[in-house]
Design an enzyme around this catalytic site. Structure first.
Site, PDB file in Angstrom:
ATOM      1  N   GLU A   1      -7.383   3.255  -1.980  1.00 53.86           N
ATOM      2  CA  GLU A   1      -6.725   1.912  -1.902  1.00 53.86           C
ATOM      3  C   GLU A   1      -7.137   1.390  -0.553  1.00 53.86           C
ATOM      4  O   GLU A   1      -7.578   0.142  -0.264  1.00 53.86           O
ATOM      5  CB  GLU A   1      -5.440   1.700  -2.296  1.00 53.86           C
ATOM      6  CG  GLU A   1      -5.091   0.390  -2.792  1.00 53.86           C
ATOM      7  CD  GLU A   1      -3.733   0.220  -3.588  1.00 53.86           C
ATOM      8  OE1 GLU A   1      -3.885   0.562  -4.752  1.00 53.86           O
ATOM      9  OE2 GLU A   1      -2.882   0.036  -2.869  1.00 53.86           O
TER      10      GLU A   1
ATOM     11  N   GLU B   1     -10.684   0.860  -0.121  1.00 54.45           N
ATOM     12  CA  GLU B   1     -11.177  -0.511  -0.714  1.00 54.45           C
ATOM     13  C   GLU B   1     -10.574  -1.569   0.045  1.00 54.45           C
ATOM     14  O   GLU B   1     -11.431  -2.641   0.111  1.00 54.45           O
ATOM     15  CB  GLU B   1     -10.448  -0.470  -2.037  1.00 54.45           C
ATOM     16  CG  GLU B   1     -10.741  -1.604  -2.928  1.00 54.45           C
ATOM     17  CD  GLU B   1     -10.084  -1.908  -4.146  1.00 54.45           C
ATOM     18  OE1 GLU B   1      -9.241  -0.946  -4.423  1.00 54.45           O
ATOM     19  OE2 GLU B   1     -10.095  -2.647  -5.043  1.00 54.45           O
TER      20      GLU B   1
ATOM     21  N   CYS C   1      -0.119  -0.063  -8.587  1.00 50.19           N
ATOM     22  CA  CYS C   1       0.432   1.061  -8.739  1.00 50.19           C
ATOM     23  C   CYS C   1       1.658   0.918 -10.000  1.00 50.19           C
ATOM     24  O   CYS C   1       1.804   1.727 -10.786  1.00 50.19           O
ATOM     25  CB  CYS C   1       1.398   1.778  -7.584  1.00 50.19           C
ATOM     26  SG  CYS C   1       0.382   1.967  -6.176  1.00 50.19           S
TER      27      CYS C   1
ATOM     28  N   SER D   1      -6.282  -4.460  -6.559  1.00 49.42           N
ATOM     29  CA  SER D   1      -7.043  -3.112  -6.366  1.00 49.42           C
ATOM     30  C   SER D   1      -7.499  -2.746  -7.630  1.00 49.42           C
ATOM     31  O   SER D   1      -6.859  -2.632  -8.690  1.00 49.42           O
ATOM     32  CB  SER D   1      -6.038  -2.383  -5.613  1.00 49.42           C
ATOM     33  OG  SER D   1      -6.941  -0.931  -5.679  1.00 49.42           O
TER      34      SER D   1
ATOM     35  N   LYS E   1       5.422   2.959 -17.632  1.00 45.24           N
ATOM     36  CA  LYS E   1       4.612   4.164 -17.713  1.00 45.24           C
ATOM     37  C   LYS E   1       4.186   4.749 -18.942  1.00 45.24           C
ATOM     38  O   LYS E   1       3.045   5.131 -18.959  1.00 45.24           O
ATOM     39  CB  LYS E   1       5.249   5.230 -16.789  1.00 45.24           C
ATOM     40  CG  LYS E   1       4.977   4.911 -15.059  1.00 45.24           C
ATOM     41  CD  LYS E   1       3.771   5.143 -14.463  1.00 45.24           C
ATOM     42  CE  LYS E   1       3.761   4.579 -13.032  1.00 45.24           C
ATOM     43  NZ  LYS E   1       2.727   4.359 -12.719  1.00 45.24           N
TER      44      LYS E   1
ATOM     45  N   GLU F   1       1.547   2.565 -20.049  1.00 44.08           N
ATOM     46  CA  GLU F   1       0.402   2.539 -19.433  1.00 44.08           C
ATOM     47  C   GLU F   1      -0.659   3.798 -19.965  1.00 44.08           C
ATOM     48  O   GLU F   1      -1.710   3.419 -20.015  1.00 44.08           O
ATOM     49  CB  GLU F   1       0.568   3.056 -17.676  1.00 44.08           C
ATOM     50  CG  GLU F   1      -0.711   2.737 -16.749  1.00 44.08           C
ATOM     51  CD  GLU F   1      -0.094   3.395 -15.482  1.00 44.08           C
ATOM     52  OE1 GLU F   1       0.795   4.168 -15.095  1.00 44.08           O
ATOM     53  OE2 GLU F   1      -0.685   2.582 -14.325  1.00 44.08           O
TER      54      GLU F   1
ATOM     55  N   GLU G   1      -8.225   2.000 -21.293  1.00 40.51           N
ATOM     56  CA  GLU G   1      -8.991   2.675 -20.085  1.00 40.51           C
ATOM     57  C   GLU G   1      -8.641   4.096 -19.675  1.00 40.51           C
ATOM     58  O   GLU G   1      -9.327   4.640 -18.798  1.00 40.51           O
ATOM     59  CB  GLU G   1      -8.735   1.538 -18.959  1.00 40.51           C
ATOM     60  CG  GLU G   1      -8.911   0.190 -19.419  1.00 40.51           C
ATOM     61  CD  GLU G   1      -7.627  -0.317 -19.861  1.00 40.51           C
ATOM     62  OE1 GLU G   1      -7.177  -0.435 -20.834  1.00 40.51           O
ATOM     63  OE2 GLU G   1      -6.644  -0.662 -18.875  1.00 40.51           O
TER      64      GLU G   1
ATOM     65  N   CYS H   1      10.358   1.431  -7.392  1.00 44.71           N
ATOM     66  CA  CYS H   1      10.587   2.367  -8.332  1.00 44.71           C
ATOM     67  C   CYS H   1      11.919   3.003  -8.419  1.00 44.71           C
ATOM     68  O   CYS H   1      12.243   3.715  -9.341  1.00 44.71           O
ATOM     69  CB  CYS H   1       9.450   3.668  -8.184  1.00 44.71           C
ATOM     70  SG  CYS H   1       7.667   2.850  -8.289  1.00 44.71           S
TER      71      CYS H   1
END
Lengths: 589, 413
Positions: free
Chosen positions: A280, A283, A300, A320, A359, A362, A367, A505
């Site tokens: 990141e 990037e 994230c 990102s 999560k 996710e 993907e 988190c």
């Protein structure tokens, strides 16, 4: 500020003007039970458990809503008060699914606690119970209306803290239910699956979709090599599940427990958190130097990703392209690690222990499949589920001897640990970006301007010639504030960190219940202590990450990185596509 | 006290209004066609200062529902450029004054709201009409006519007073008689009595608005202190009557409403609607005033001996079960349980011990519900126990219904 004096059960107490009777009682050390109340968020007098007798007032009043007044005298324990509270809770129980022994919240249920405190031994009222509607449509959250006591906390937290508004009351009177818009299932509305509703639910009407059975089965399967990764925020909270005070740092005990449970390898999401910073950070540098889309925004937090997809799809190019650390870990476990261990990807079973319900969703995204035909991450457990499994094997968690993570995916730095707190990704990125760009060593690596529980934080960091402007938001209503600025072109930041949950988190929807402001602070302190205690505190100095690039990936943003560690996003609608007839009829009601 | 049928300026009618109300279309026996008349407003704007009006209204006994301050004080305390709301959604079983006033006197309603707006220094009036029977189109057309003639809008009658009225036709139900629920609904939320911050707007019931206009026009006087009573049920002439505050139940039933219908004998009267009081025959000479028999909404539902009390109270319990907004526990679950248990009693289930439990439930509902709707939901049941305890006992212990309405013995649970 002007003070007033109130008498609670004969005890005089001075409180600021504008306090409620509940505030005054707490200040006086008098306990008043509550169910629907949430500090600074909701005082609506719905449950009516906090009833008190106020001198001169005919009916009983709810302490959470009643303004304290100078000279007021309040009684909280009279027979009238106790009898009324008891009747109210008995009525609540008469409409509640009372399968307490098999309930996921047994012994951590606020209704159970209040019923016990009031000495309720039976509910004298009989009659129809509300119909049980169980919504298991999402990968993350289950709604069970048979447990719901209609306290409205989920509605308020979703609307006010997260700015999402996925849940609302529908119908009226005894038929009232809390439902997603148009009475659809949760999967069919713009719910981001953050689990803040689960976190505030006093009962088990909202809970995570458990993966405990799947994980036990995988562990028991001799053909599976089961690896587990643990997110940074878990180690700062899981001790609470075993009676330890909030803020207890239990990394070593957690690792010991997971090894005792039979995982083949106990690894650390922190390893891929460091990797995230390299990818990141690179990037960001390339976007700044190459005229890419700015501000760049972190990716994230899967609840945040779903939020921006639903509510700000036009801003997706700002994200990102990095996968989250959990997904980077899964991708590497099934490729790099599989090759290293000479295992087939399909024989590796990756379990994540996350402070998060999103999560779970996710890891099911299409993907997230790097090796053919197998998901990168097979099962996600919340901190709470992991604790349940540890309890199931009868471990005395608090007295376990510390153990270390396994190699090589268990090596990490302090920069990765602070991913668990709001501002942590930003701070970790700044530590690395600064040193890569300037080729100098930072004198002070603590970027305290981006720390803390404040909703939106801003800072400007001089990196060589360039003043890098950054912003950090936690909680989605705060994210909205920043996104509105980005949309209107007002925001001239280079880099924005967004965490879906309040506090980051550490305050995630999968963390131990309760999570309060005080508890968030304690967990945050534990995280920064852990960072300060580690020998390596910059991601680019992680030797295992360096080895990974040397042996396997080549260079940041390289071909392999692109394939394994980066992803794409999907614009989504914020409105349900169709309204079925029944739903329309409910609206008309 | 002699009751005279005097001119009812209150409703633009020359005589007291009598209506038949049975859910069927209302037939007005003496009402005139609504008359376009804004003389009072005109006089007020020409001659009176708003402080004078407020002071006059302070002298009156007129207070808002549950309010501790007079209408005048409410107006005085109002903030400039605010809103005055007329809540015409007070409909409840047995109460039809709102409907009659809307039908017979829409111009007077507009005029009265404009006067209140002038007194409270407001810029806008909102008439909240109920979903059923609100006639929004009709009220709209009356507003349009008033606007056309210059009695609403900018600079009314060259007085410098700007005031307009709009209609808000709601779907909120009975709970909207609770002011904070109405405000929630008007803000686009669910109609629920939520605790609110900030200065609430002024909300008048339709009757209070008419009375306030009377006071502004003629001054306050005890002699003019009248109330509208909706008398329905087993009487000869059900209808809406204007009677002096403090009239007795006997006067209302026997002098105004013509006595019992079909030679029936009086058993009970439900005073003040479904959330009111169950009065028995011995209460016949009690006065309809707050310190004796509070008239509440002014609804008086008269029951003859042919009615069963358990059946009647079960019907009222059904009403509250359906109208509970669902916010607070004792109302949401309490109204449901009360209705269930009365239904069981009607059909012969339950035993005498239940009565004490349900009485306790009623007490807690009165003591703990979040708004006046919930707190009054068990009132009729609780007060009916005084006169008709034996009738409940007969249903429970002997499984018999003295009025032969329920069939407790025929069903088993």
């Amino acid at each position: 500020m002007e003070n007033i004096t109130v008498k609670i059960d004969g005890k005089s107490i001075s409180v600021p003007k504008g306090s409620t009777v509940l505030d005054a009682a707490r200040a006086a050390g008098v306990y008043i039970p509550t169910l629907c109340h949430m500090d600074n968020l909701q005082s609506i007098g719905a449950c009516r458990v906090c009833l008190v007798e106020i001198e001169g007032s005919r009916a009983l009043q709810t302490a959470c809503t009643y303004p304290a007044d100078d000279g007021m005298s309040v009684r909280t324990t009279t027979p009238r008060v106790r009898s009324a509270r008891r009747t109210v809770v008995e009525l609540m129980l008469s409409a509640h699914n009372q399968e307490c022994t098999t309930c996921g919240r047994s012994l951590n249920c606020e209704l159970q606690k209040v019923a016990r405190q009031l000495g309720i031994q039976q509910s004298r009222f009989e009659g129809e119970k509300p119909g049980a509607v169980i919504d298991e449509s999402t990968a993350s959250i289950v709604r069970d209306s048979s447990k719901c006591i209609l306290c409205r906390r989920c509605v308020t937290v979703c609307r006010q803290v997260q700015g999402v508004g996925a849940l609302s009351p529908a119908k009226r009177g005894f038929d009232t239910v809390i439902v997603p818009a148009m009475k659809k299932e949760l999967a069919d509305v713009a719910c981001v699956l953050c689990g803040q509703c689960v976190s505030v639910c006093p009962v088990n009407a909202l809970h995570e979709k458990e993966s405990i059975t799947d994980v036990w089965e995988a562990i028991a399967d001799p053909g599976k090599h089961v690896v587990v990764q643990t997110a940074p925020a878990v180690r700062a909270a899981i001790g609470e599940e075993f009676g330890m005070p909030p803020g207890s740092r239990v990394t070593g005990k957690m690792v010991a427990a997971l090894k005792a449970m039979g995982f083949d390898r106990v690894f650390d999401t922190d390893f891929t958190a460091d990797l995230t910073i390299i990818e990141e950070g690179t990037e960001l540098i390339s976007r700044i130097q190459g005229g890419g889309t700015l501000p760049m925004i972190t990716s994230c937090s899967p609840g945040w990703i779903k939020f921006i997809e639903h509510f700000y799809p036009a801003l997706l190019p700002h994200l990102s392209t990095c996968k989250s650390p959990q997904q980077m870990f899964g991708a590497l476990a099934k490729t790099y690690y599989a090759e290293k261990m000479n295992l087939r990807p399909e024989d590796i079973y990756v379990v994540s222990i996350m402070p998060c319900t999103a999560k779970k969703y996710e890891c099911t995204r299409a993907e997230m499949e790097s090796a053919q035909g197998v998901p990168d991450v097979d099962a996600v457990l919340t901190t709470r589920e992991a604790a349940k499994m540890i309890r199931e094997v009868g471990l005395d968690f608090a007295n376990l001897d510390n153990q270390d993570f396994d190699l090589p995916l268990g090596i990490s730095t302090g920069a990765a640990v602070i991913f668990g707190a709001t501002g942590g990704v930003m701070e970790a990125a700044l530590r690395t970006v600064y040193e890569i760009l300037t080729k100098e060593t930072l004198a002070n690596i603590d970027f305290t301007a981006v720390r803390g529980l404040e909703g939106v934080k801003e800072a400007t960091v001089q990196v060589g010639e360039l003043p890098v402007k950054v912003a950090v938001a936690n909680g989605l209503s705060n994210a909205r504030r920043l996104m509105d600025k980005v949309s209107s072109g007002e925001a001239d930041y280079h880099f924005i960190e967004i965490m879906c949950c309040p506090g980051g988190c550490l305050g995630g929807g999968g963390q131990p219940i309760p999570t309060t402001e005080e508890i968030r602070k304690a967990r945050m302190q534990a995280i920064y202590e852990e960072d300060a205690s580690l020998p390596i505190r910059k991601s680019h100095e992680n030797p295992a990450v360096k080895a990974l690039y040397d042996e396997y990936l080549g260079e940041p943003l390289g071909h392999k990185s692109h394939k394994l560690l980066h992803t794409s996003y999907t614009p989504r609608s914020q409105y349900p596509e169709t309204a079925d007839e029944e739903a329309v009829s409910i609206l008309v009601e | 006290m002699a009751v005279t049928r005097r001119e009812v300026r209150l409703c633009n009618c020359r005589e007291s209004i009598t209506t038949g109300y049975s859910g069927a279309p209302v037939i007005l026996r003496h009402a005139e066609t609504p008359v376009f008349n804004f003389d009072t407003l005109k006089r007020v704007l020409e001659s009176a200062d708003r402080t004078v009006i407020c002071r006059a209204a302070c002298q009156s006994a007129l207070t808002e529902r549950g309010g501790s301050s007079s209408v005048g004080e409410v107006w005085q305390a109002a903030q400039a450029a605010g809103t005055v709301i007329c809540n015409a959604a007070g409909f409840e079983p047995g109460c039809f004054k709102e409907r009659v006033l809307l039908e017979t006197s829409p111009f007077r309603l507009i005029e009265a709201l404009a006067i209140a707006g002038y007194a409270a220094d407001a810029r806008e009036g909102i008439i909240f009409l109920p979903q059923q029977g609100g006639m929004p189109e009709r009220i709209q057309s009356v507003i349009a006519e008033a606007q056309k003639e210059g009695f609403l809008g900018r600079n009314i009658q060259n007085s410098g007073f700007n005031f307009n009225i709009r209609v808000f036709a709601g779907t909120g139900g009975y709970i909207c008689r609770e002011e904070s629920a109405l405000r929630q609904l008007m803000q686009g939320s669910r109609a629920e009595p939520m605790p609110e911050n900030g200065e609430p707007p002024i909300i008048h019931t339709i009757e209070a608005l008419f009375q306030a206009a009377e006071i502004v026009e003629n001054g306050a006087s005890p002699e003019r202190d009248t109330r509208l009573f909706s008398v329905s049920g087993d009487v000869l002439y059900p209808g809406l009557y204007e009677a002096p505050y403090g009239s007795t139940l006997r006067e209302l039933i026997f002098r105004f409403a013509g006595g019992m219908a079909d030679g029936g004998r009086l058993k009970a009267a439900l005073v003040g609607g479904p959330g009111g009081i169950c009065a028995g025959a011995p209460d016949i000479d009690r006065r309809l005033e707050s310190k004796d028999l509070p008239p509440g909404s002014g609804a008086i539902t008269v029951l003859s001996q042919s009615r069963c009390m358990v059946d009647t109270v079960q019907g009222i319990a059904a009403f509250f079960k359906d109208e509970s907004c669902g916010l607070c526990t004792p109302c949401r679950v309490g109204t449901k349980r009360l209705h269930e248990v009365l239904s069981w009693w009607k059909s012969g289930a339950g035993d005498a011990a239940d009565l004490k439990l349900v009485q306790g439930l009623g007490e807690v509902m009165q003591d703990t519900c979040g708004c006046s709707v919930g707190r009054s939901a068990a009132n009729i049941f609780m007060t009916s126990l005084g006169h008709f305890y034996n009738e409940y006992q007969m249903h429970l212990a002997q499984k018999s219904c003295p009025a032969n309405v329920c069939r407790p013995e025929s069903k088993e649970i």
